[in-house]
Design an enzyme around this catalytic site. Structure first.
Site, PDB file in Angstrom:
ATOM      1  N   ASP A  78      14.505   8.271   3.086  1.00 51.43           N
ATOM      2  CA  ASP A  78      13.456   8.347   2.068  1.00 51.43           C
ATOM      3  C   ASP A  78      12.805   9.717   1.958  1.00 51.43           C
ATOM      4  O   ASP A  78      12.133  10.002   0.972  1.00 51.43           O
ATOM      5  CB  ASP A  78      12.377   7.281   2.360  1.00 51.43           C
ATOM      6  CG  ASP A  78      12.930   5.887   2.137  1.00 51.43           C
ATOM      7  OD1 ASP A  78      13.624   5.698   1.128  1.00 51.43           O
ATOM      8  OD2 ASP A  78      12.688   5.012   2.984  1.00 51.43           O
ATOM      9  N   ARG A  97       3.745   7.082   4.812  1.00 52.10           N
ATOM     10  CA  ARG A  97       5.056   7.638   5.133  1.00 52.10           C
ATOM     11  C   ARG A  97       5.178   9.123   4.774  1.00 52.10           C
ATOM     12  O   ARG A  97       6.218   9.725   5.039  1.00 52.10           O
ATOM     13  CB  ARG A  97       6.153   6.816   4.444  1.00 52.10           C
ATOM     14  CG  ARG A  97       6.170   5.352   4.905  1.00 52.10           C
ATOM     15  CD  ARG A  97       7.484   4.675   4.607  1.00 52.10           C
ATOM     16  NE  ARG A  97       8.575   5.415   5.187  1.00 52.10           N
ATOM     17  CZ  ARG A  97       9.853   5.214   4.869  1.00 52.10           C
ATOM     18  NH1 ARG A  97      10.170   4.284   3.991  1.00 52.10           N
ATOM     19  NH2 ARG A  97      10.798   5.941   5.427  1.00 52.10           N
ATOM     20  N   ARG A 144       7.875   2.131  -5.205  1.00 54.38           N
ATOM     21  CA  ARG A 144       7.742   3.383  -4.444  1.00 54.38           C
ATOM     22  C   ARG A 144       8.026   4.648  -5.267  1.00 54.38           C
ATOM     23  O   ARG A 144       7.650   5.745  -4.848  1.00 54.38           O
ATOM     24  CB  ARG A 144       8.701   3.357  -3.247  1.00 54.38           C
ATOM     25  CG  ARG A 144       8.408   2.288  -2.224  1.00 54.38           C
ATOM     26  CD  ARG A 144       7.171   2.634  -1.410  1.00 54.38           C
ATOM     27  NE  ARG A 144       6.823   1.574  -0.488  1.00 54.38           N
ATOM     28  CZ  ARG A 144       7.384   1.409   0.704  1.00 54.38           C
ATOM     29  NH1 ARG A 144       8.323   2.225   1.105  1.00 54.38           N
ATOM     30  NH2 ARG A 144       7.001   0.414   1.480  1.00 54.38           N
ATOM     31  N   HIS A 172      13.915  -0.955  -2.777  1.00 55.23           N
ATOM     32  CA  HIS A 172      14.502   0.247  -3.380  1.00 55.23           C
ATOM     33  C   HIS A 172      15.755  -0.109  -4.176  1.00 55.23           C
ATOM     34  O   HIS A 172      16.390  -1.142  -3.905  1.00 55.23           O
ATOM     35  CB  HIS A 172      14.945   1.211  -2.268  1.00 55.23           C
ATOM     36  CG  HIS A 172      13.834   1.868  -1.501  1.00 55.23           C
ATOM     37  ND1 HIS A 172      13.813   1.912  -0.122  1.00 55.23           N
ATOM     38  CD2 HIS A 172      12.728   2.529  -1.914  1.00 55.23           C
ATOM     39  CE1 HIS A 172      12.740   2.577   0.278  1.00 55.23           C
ATOM     40  NE2 HIS A 172      12.058   2.952  -0.784  1.00 55.23           N
ATOM     41  N   VAL A 267      12.024  -5.224   8.634  1.00 58.10           N
ATOM     42  CA  VAL A 267      11.010  -4.345   8.042  1.00 58.10           C
ATOM     43  C   VAL A 267      11.633  -3.576   6.866  1.00 58.10           C
ATOM     44  O   VAL A 267      11.348  -2.399   6.635  1.00 58.10           O
ATOM     45  CB  VAL A 267      10.381  -3.391   9.084  1.00 58.10           C
ATOM     46  CG1 VAL A 267       9.449  -4.149  10.018  1.00 58.10           C
ATOM     47  CG2 VAL A 267      11.445  -2.661   9.903  1.00 58.10           C
ATOM     48  N   CYS A 273      19.330   3.607   4.902  1.00 51.25           N
ATOM     49  CA  CYS A 273      17.992   4.147   5.185  1.00 51.25           C
ATOM     50  C   CYS A 273      17.972   5.042   6.416  1.00 51.25           C
ATOM     51  O   CYS A 273      17.093   5.898   6.552  1.00 51.25           O
ATOM     52  CB  CYS A 273      16.988   3.022   5.467  1.00 51.25           C
ATOM     53  SG  CYS A 273      16.796   1.860   4.153  1.00 51.25           S
TER      54      CYS A 273
HETATM   55  N1  GLY Z   1       9.656  -0.391   6.141  1.00 54.89           N
HETATM   56  C1  GLY Z   1      10.319   0.421   5.208  1.00 54.89           C
HETATM   57  C2  GLY Z   1       9.423   0.821   4.111  1.00 54.89           C
HETATM   58  O1  GLY Z   1       8.595   0.026   3.764  1.00 54.89           O
HETATM   59  O2  GLY Z   1       9.462   1.883   3.574  1.00 54.89           O
END
Ligand code: GLY
Length: 282
Positions: A78, A97, A144, A172, A267, A273
């Site tokens: 990401d 993040r 996102r 995603h 999660v 990823c």
């Molecule tokens: N746990 C991965 C995310 O939510 O970005």
């Protein structure tokens, strides 16, 4: 297509250790139905994933340490989108993040990529929403990633068309859609996945082939083209997704490598990823 290397011929994989805080603090789409993460098993599965990448000829691993203050840091995908000699550092959609980008930036600087940072505070982009087909980019507009993020990606990678598509019902775009080979789109069967696929095929000018998987989660697979073995596909195991695993067997001339991902999936982590795959010197 720029360059002469085959699609997905990589020589570096950036990976990152799990944060000790992952089980308790990593983000989850569905907070209520969360099963607890078995950290020991998660570490074993992640080790198998990184060992598998390490075993691929010509692929060098850059391994970053985990950081407890960044519970989702294992999901390096990401933090950056790399194409050719340019790395776009993203502005992840989840504020918790954003600092993950710093370590990835350092690694990409050491690898001598041209670094572009997404600084616009109205933009969000997660690498998990960016699907590079070798011909163009599809960008998932999700919870996102927004239009401005997709626009900045288009401004940075001007050699390619960038096609934004709506993503619903999942985290995603790549949670249910990845490339399983040159011009081969792997996609799940859910109504939401098929709706996104329909939009992708309507908006593209290329003729892609599709591999429809019974399970959305199984459609997240990692395709690489190695100098020795040719087509390699890391995919979810028959134990996790038996019907989808049968479907992968239809891919002839592939080295198929089942990789279990039961814990990070809790999660919302998928196989793609956990790495940034790139071709240094392409
Ligand atoms: N746990 C991965 C995310 O939510 O970005």
């Amino acid at each position: 297509m720029a360059g002469s290397a085959p699609y997905a011929r990589y020589n570096v994989a950036i990976v990152r250790d799990l944060a000790d805080s992952l089980a308790g603090q990593a983000l989850r789409m569905n907070k209520d139905q969360g099963q607890s993460v078995d950290m020991e098993k998660a570490r074993q599965e992640h080790k198998h994933y990184t060992d598998t990448l390490r075993s691929i000829d010509g692929l060098q691993l850059v391994e970053l340490s985990g950081d407890s203050s960044l519970p989702d840091c294992v999901f390096v995908e990401d933090a950056a989108v790399v194409c050719g000699d340019t790395a776009l550092l993203t502005r992840p959609g989840a504020p918790s993040r954003r600092a993950e980008v710093n370590s990835v930036k350092q690694a990409l600087q050491q690898l001598n990529f041209n670094i572009v940072e997404m600084k616009d505070e109205t933009a969000t982009l997660d690498g998990g929403d960016v699907l590079f087909t070798g011909r163009e980019f599809f960008v998932g507009l999700s919870s996102r990633t927004n239009q401005r993020g997709a626009q900045i990606l288009a401004d940075v990678f001007k050699d390619y068309v960038v096609i934004p598509v709506d993503v619903t019902g999942t985290l995603h775009l790549k949670t249910f859609c990845t490339m399983a080979g040159p011009d081969l789109i792997a996609i799940g069967s859910s109504v939401e996945a098929q709706k996104t696929l329909k939009e992708m095929l309507k908006l593209t000018t290329y003729n892609y082939t599709t591999l429809i998987l019974p399970d959305d989660e199984a459609a997240n697979c990692v395709y690489l083209n190695s100098p020795e073995k040719g087509h390699i596909l890391l995919h979810r195991t028959a134990k996790e997704f038996p019907e989808s695993a049968k479907r992968f067997k239809s891919l002839t001339n592939y080295t198929l490598i089942p990789v279990s991902n039961t814990e990070l999936a809790k999660v919302d982590g998928s196989l793609t990823c956990c790495s940034i795959l790139l071709n240094k010197g392409a």
